[in-house]
Design an enzyme around this catalytic site. Structure first.
Site, short mmCIF file in Angstrom:
data_model
loop_
_atom_site.label_atom_id
_atom_site.label_comp_id
_atom_site.label_asym_id
_atom_site.label_seq_id
_atom_site.Cartn_x
_atom_site.Cartn_y
_atom_site.Cartn_z
N HIS A 1 0.85 -1.19 0.00
CA HIS A 1 0.00 0.00 0.00
C HIS A 1 0.89 1.25 0.00
O HIS A 1 0.54 2.27 0.58
CB HIS A 1 -0.91 0.02 1.23
CG HIS A 1 -1.95 -1.07 1.24
ND1 HIS A 1 -2.76 -1.31 2.33
CD2 HIS A 1 -2.32 -1.97 0.30
CE1 HIS A 1 -3.57 -2.32 2.05
NE2 HIS A 1 -3.32 -2.74 0.83
N HIS B 1 -7.98 -0.58 2.71
CA HIS B 1 -7.01 -0.97 1.67
C HIS B 1 -6.98 0.14 0.64
O HIS B 1 -8.01 0.75 0.35
CB HIS B 1 -7.40 -2.31 1.06
CG HIS B 1 -7.29 -3.47 2.01
ND1 HIS B 1 -6.51 -4.57 1.76
CD2 HIS B 1 -7.84 -3.67 3.23
CE1 HIS B 1 -6.59 -5.40 2.78
NE2 HIS B 1 -7.40 -4.89 3.68
C1 LIG Z 1 0.45 -7.58 -4.48
C2 LIG Z 1 -0.47 -6.44 -4.14
C3 LIG Z 1 -1.63 -6.69 -3.41
C4 LIG Z 1 -2.49 -5.63 -3.09
N1 LIG Z 1 -3.68 -5.91 -2.48
C5 LIG Z 1 -4.59 -4.91 -2.37
C6 LIG Z 1 -5.93 -5.19 -1.96
O1 LIG Z 1 -6.32 -6.33 -1.75
N2 LIG Z 1 -6.78 -4.14 -1.82
C7 LIG Z 1 -6.39 -2.85 -2.09
O2 LIG Z 1 -7.20 -1.95 -1.93
N3 LIG Z 1 -5.15 -2.58 -2.49
C8 LIG Z 1 -4.26 -3.57 -2.68
N4 LIG Z 1 -3.03 -3.29 -3.16
C9 LIG Z 1 -2.68 -1.89 -3.40
C10 LIG Z 1 -3.34 -1.27 -4.63
O3 LIG Z 1 -3.46 -2.20 -5.66
C11 LIG Z 1 -2.50 -0.08 -5.08
O4 LIG Z 1 -2.34 0.81 -4.00
C12 LIG Z 1 -3.11 0.70 -6.24
O5 LIG Z 1 -3.55 -0.17 -7.24
C13 LIG Z 1 -2.08 1.68 -6.78
O6 LIG Z 1 -2.62 2.38 -7.88
P1 LIG Z 1 -1.77 3.48 -8.65
O7 LIG Z 1 -2.66 4.04 -9.68
O8 LIG Z 1 -1.15 4.39 -7.67
O9 LIG Z 1 -0.57 2.69 -9.33
P2 LIG Z 1 -0.62 1.41 -10.28
O10 LIG Z 1 -1.97 0.83 -10.33
O11 LIG Z 1 0.47 0.53 -9.85
O12 LIG Z 1 -0.35 2.01 -11.72
C14 LIG Z 1 0.90 2.48 -12.16
C15 LIG Z 1 1.02 2.16 -13.63
O13 LIG Z 1 2.10 2.90 -14.19
C16 LIG Z 1 2.84 2.04 -15.04
N5 LIG Z 1 4.19 2.58 -15.12
C17 LIG Z 1 5.12 2.64 -14.14
N6 LIG Z 1 6.23 3.25 -14.59
C18 LIG Z 1 5.99 3.60 -15.87
C19 LIG Z 1 6.73 4.28 -16.86
N7 LIG Z 1 7.95 4.74 -16.60
N8 LIG Z 1 6.16 4.46 -18.08
C20 LIG Z 1 4.91 4.02 -18.35
N9 LIG Z 1 4.17 3.37 -17.44
C21 LIG Z 1 4.69 3.17 -16.22
C22 LIG Z 1 2.76 0.69 -14.37
O14 LIG Z 1 3.06 -0.35 -15.25
C23 LIG Z 1 1.31 0.68 -13.88
O15 LIG Z 1 0.43 0.17 -14.85
C24 LIG Z 1 -2.15 -4.32 -3.48
C25 LIG Z 1 -1.01 -4.07 -4.24
C26 LIG Z 1 -0.17 -5.13 -4.59
C27 LIG Z 1 1.04 -4.84 -5.41
#
Ligand SMILES: Cc1cc2nc3c(=O)[nH]c(=O)nc-3n(C[C@H](O)[C@H](O)[C@H](O)COP(=O)(O)OP(=O)(O)OC[C@H]3O[C@@H](n4cnc5c(N)ncnc54)[C@H](O)[C@@H]3O)c2cc1C
Ligand SMILES: *[C@@H]1O[C@H](CO)[C@@H](O)[C@H](O)[C@H]1NC(C)=O
Ligand SMILES: *[C@@H]1O[C@H](CO)[C@@H](O)[C@H](O)[C@H]1NC(C)=O
Ligand SMILES: *[C@@H]1O[C@H](CO)[C@@H](O)[C@H](O)[C@H]1NC(C)=O
Ligand SMILES: *[C@@H]1O[C@H](CO)[C@@H](O)[C@H](O)[C@H]1NC(C)=O
Ligand SMILES: *[C@@H]1O[C@H](CO)[C@@H](O)[C@H](O)[C@H]1NC(C)=O
Ligand SMILES: *[C@@H]1O[C@H](CO)[C@@H](O)[C@H](O)[C@H]1NC(C)=O
Ligand SMILES: *[C@@H]1O[C@H](CO)[C@@H](O)[C@H](O)[C@H]1NC(C)=O
Ligand SMILES: *[C@@H]1O[C@H](CO)[C@@H](O)[C@H](O)[C@H]1NC(C)=O
Ligand SMILES: *[C@@H]1O[C@H](CO)[C@@H](O)[C@H](O)[C@H]1NC(C)=O
Ligand SMILES: *[C@@H]1O[C@H](CO)[C@@H](O)[C@H](O)[C@H]1NC(C)=O
Ligand SMILES: *[C@@H]1O[C@H](CO)[C@@H](O)[C@H](O)[C@H]1NC(C)=O
Length: 600
Positions: free
Chosen positions: A537, A580
């Site tokens: 997280h 979460h």
């Molecule tokens: C194993 C795991 C289990 C989890 N379990 C839960 C759960 O059960 N419930 C819950 O609420 N949360 C959970 N989480 C947390 C939650 O999924 C994340 O906090 C949330 O999805 C993050 O969203 P975001 O948009 O910040 O980033 P992300 O969804 O990670 O999106 C970032 C995106 O940017 C892309 N990217 C990165 N660098 C570059 C670049 N240089 N150029 C182009 N693209 C790039 C990546 O490929 C990715 O697609 C979990 C996370 C993980 C990893």
């Protein structure tokens, strides 16, 4: 290992149908202009791209390093969570040695592909505590519980449990859900048909944790059932792409470019006054060819808390001393970029079942308060921690590149501590788990006091960042972990759960850590590498806070010192919260989208 398996419970039947997904070639867009360029097609990025492109006059390009994972069974499978971990849909970042634990490096999962971390996460859909969100305005934030709750419900389409699930422990409060958003949520239909929830329920009650009928309405203390991001009808994971991209991918004004890594923001030469103006994003394809996409209005960073700071640094926005180490000219002197990394640590106490193996998914969860964990010692624990806040704050301020003072850090830590002491804010999440012949309790303290950082690690703009969560740097984190571990082991020896557990198989055993063991012995167990893992997280690295408090973005998600660069992903959340992260993030991204549209 049990911990990994326990975090990946569940059983199903799906079939994947070949689907035509338009893939836009980076080559064809080199030099093209869009109104918005969204870097990162993950959880939050897809919300923003989807909402902005609702207006056909606005053009949006999304750049994603991974690819489409619509038919990847490791993603869609709803019976075992997290099959995508350690496969191509996982960045598998690696931390610096964790010197406050066992000095080991740790693999840090983060999703890669259209959908981001929602492709590999545990699918738990749970909002934070309202008490936490409601303290944020005192830190200078506009967002509060009402806003979060409102916008999170806007995104949600809850499918209430049918009558078959009620005797299995399903429950919910209708007004705590949204019913017309794009994101389908439900209670897992794969819930175990055993009556183990009654056994858990009674044991929690015996230990002072009563029932909770809904975890999405801002109160989390108690034991009950959780919701998940799953399409019940199709029996597949409801990731961000299923909710916010595939239904809208035919829009002419929305372009998705996959297998493309964003490396840098280019600034307009005519940047005037005190704010720099972004003009384009530089993108590298798998062959190493660089293209430039012009952003006529804005660039939105949505690469997640591990990557959004790095692109700012490569573009000259960050701590001057870090930038100069890598020969990067300073565009905006903003030392808070990449600081304030916060995540929880997950642990488990386990044993083997007596009798039959457990089948089915166990979507049950509980939250314990500081009082639940420390009993008669609560006030003493709180007062001791309060007395150490200046020391904790000084430690953090000494290592954050001058981005915020010890006085500010002390205020933030005080906010966290007072909330834990207030009776309705959970201190630890404790998840009773059972899978095949294992049974146990998985748990994590929700409010870490330690602060890490993530920065670029060299001049290769496509390289992995230097991640240092500094797990357990602040001793209070270890103290709460130990108290929760003791509570969890006590849970396994308390009836009626105790009868399900082969007592001589409980780990850590009573020989290794006797009932009257010192906290130091427990702390050694906690900090052993194989006994904890990140909770994934991770947040806070582009914090939404006043600039002087260590903020990177303002209340409109705009990066300080820039006219048209915003961050919309989990990096903007300034402090860890209960629940979460995903449920909160979908709401935050909906709110951000509305703000961006209103500013046009
Ligand atoms: C194993 C795991 C289990 C989890 N379990 C839960 C759960 O059960 N419930 C819950 O609420 N949360 C959970 N989480 C947390 C939650 O999924 C994340 O906090 C949330 O999805 C993050 O969203 P975001 O948009 O910040 O980033 P992300 O969804 O990670 O999106 C970032 C995106 O940017 C892309 N990217 C990165 N660098 C570059 C670049 N240089 N150029 C182009 N693209 C790039 C990546 O490929 C990715 O697609 C979990 C996370 C993980 C990893
Ligand atoms: C989901 O994964 C589990 C474990 O690998 C497997 O048994 C099951 O068949 C998978 N389901 C589908 C629909 O592929
Ligand atoms: C799914 O996971 C398995 C096991 O880790 C792996 O062997 C396989 O390559 C993965 N499938 C895809 C499409 O990545
Ligand atoms: C940083 O880069 C160096 C050199 O490539 C590498 O050895 C080191 O493991 C990296 N550190 C982290 C934490 O990624
Ligand atoms: C931690 O590990 C690193 C590299 O693995 C090593 O250089 C360092 O000396 C170790 N520190 C301690 C305190 O053991
Ligand atoms: C709640 O959300 C709706 C959009 O769904 C918005 O129009 C309204 O202004 C929001 N109200 C508050 C108080 O945020
Ligand atoms: C726990 O027990 C209470 C009665 O005390 C009941 O209302 C509740 O539904 C039970 N919860 C679960 C998940 O079984
Ligand atoms: C992206 O790259 C992967 C791996 O190289 C490849 O299998 C896939 O076809 C590519 N996707 C698109 C849409 O080009
Ligand atoms: C950056 O800003 C800090 C104060 O916020 C200041 O102390 C420092 O000198 C500045 N550095 C440069 C290179 O401008
Ligand atoms: C309270 O502290 C005492 C003395 O340190 C200890 O023996 C006892 O186990 C503690 N109780 C709880 C509930 O932590
Ligand atoms: C119970 O689970 C264990 C571990 O997966 C397995 O070896 C054993 O065969 C299972 N027992 C039964 C009766 O299914
Ligand atoms: C409990 O575990 C021990 C050690 O594995 C084993 O010898 C014993 O037979 C088990 N007892 C039961 C009731 O399963």
């Amino acid at each position: 290992m049990f911990l990994a398996r326990a975090l990946s419970l569940t059983a199903l039947v799906i079939f994947s149908c070949a689907h035509l997904i338009r893939s836009d070639e980076l080559n064809n867009y080199d030099g093209s202009h869009f109104d918005f360029v969204v870097l990162g097609g993950g959880t939050a990025g897809l919300v923003v791209a989807s909402r902005l492109s609702e207006d056909p006059s606005i053009t949006v390009a999304v750049i994603e390093a991974g690819t489409f994972e619509k038919n990847n069974p490791n993603v869609t499978n709803t019976t075992i969570n997290g099959l995508g971990k350690n496969t191509r849909v996982d960045w598998q970042y690696r931390t610096a040695p964790q010197i406050y634990a066992a000095n080991e490096t740790i693999i840090y999962s983060a999703g890669k592909g259209v959908g981001g971390s929602s492709l590999i996460n545990g699918m738990t859909y749970m909002r934070p505590a309202s008490s936490q969100m409601n303290l944020w305005p005192s830190l200078g934030l506009e967002i509060n519980w009402d806003i979060l709750f409102n916008y999170s419900k806007k995104g949600e389409n809850f499918s209430p449990p049918g009558p078959k699930l009620t005797p299995l422990g399903a429950d919910y409060v209708p007004s705590d859900h949204g019913y017309s958003g794009p994101l389908t949520t439900c209670i897992s239909p794969h819930i175990t048909s055993t009556d183990i929830h009654n056994t858990f329920n009674t044991t929690f009650k015996t230990l002072g944790i009563g029932p909770r009928y809904e975890f999405n309405g801002g109160d989390l203390l108690g034991f009950g059932i959780q919701m998940c991001t799953q399409n019940e009808r199709l029996d597949i994971r409801e990731d961000a792409a299923q909710a916010y991209y595939y239904p809208f991918m035919d829009r002419k004004n929305l372009v998705m470019i996959v297998n493309a890594t964003a490396t840098r923001i280019e600034w307009a030469d005519d940047s005037q006054g005190s704010e720099v103006v972004a003009s384009a994003a530089r993108i590298v394809d798998q062959q190493g060819k660089t293209s430039t996409l012009f952003a006529d209005r804005e660039i939105i960073l949505s690469m997640g808390a591990m990557r959004s700071p790095g692109i700012l640094e490569y573009s000259g926005v960050g701590n001057p001393s870090i930038l100069s180490q890598h020969g990067i000219d300073v565009k905006v002197n903003l030392s808070a970029v990449g600081e304030n990394l916060q995540d929880q640590t997950t642990m488990a106490i386990t044993g083997l079942v007596v009798g039959e193996n457990t089948t089915g998914f166990l979507p049950f969860v509980s939250h314990a308060s500081l009082q639940d964990l420390f009993g008669a010692n609560t006030t003493a624990v709180y007062e001791a921690a309060r007395a150490k806040l200046p020391e904790y704050a000084a430690t953090i301020a000494a290592q954050n590149g001058g981005s915020s003072s010890a006085i500010i850090q002390e205020q933030l830590l005080r906010t966290q501590l007072e909330l834990l002491f207030a009776s309705n804010t959970p201190t630890s999440e404790i998840v009773p788990a059972a899978i095949s012949n294992f049974i146990g309790a998985v748990f994590w303290p929700l409010q870490p006091f330690s602060r890490g950082s993530v920065h670029i690690n060299g001049t290769d703009e496509t390289a992995q960042p230097y991640i240092d969560p500094r797990f357990f740097q602040i001793d209070f984190d270890g103290q709460v972990s130990v108290a929760t571990a003791k509570w969890a082991r006590n849970f396994l020896i308390t009836e009626p759960v105790a009868s399900l557990v082969n007592q001589s198989t409980i780990s850590p055993s009573f020989e290794a850590i006797p009932e009257d063991a010192s906290d130091d012995l427990w702390l050694d167990w906690v900090k052993t590498k194989s006994n904890f893992q990140p909770n994934y997280h991770h947040l806070g690295t582009c914090a939404m806070l006043p600039r002087a408090s260590g903020g990177v973005v303002d209340n409109d998600f705009r990066v300080y010192g820039t006219r048209n660069v915003r961050v919309v992903d989990l990096s903007v959340l300034p402090l860890q919260v209960a629940g979460h992260s995903m449920a909160m993030l979908y709401g935050v991204a909906e709110w951000a989208s509305e703000k961006i549209k209103a500013s046009l």
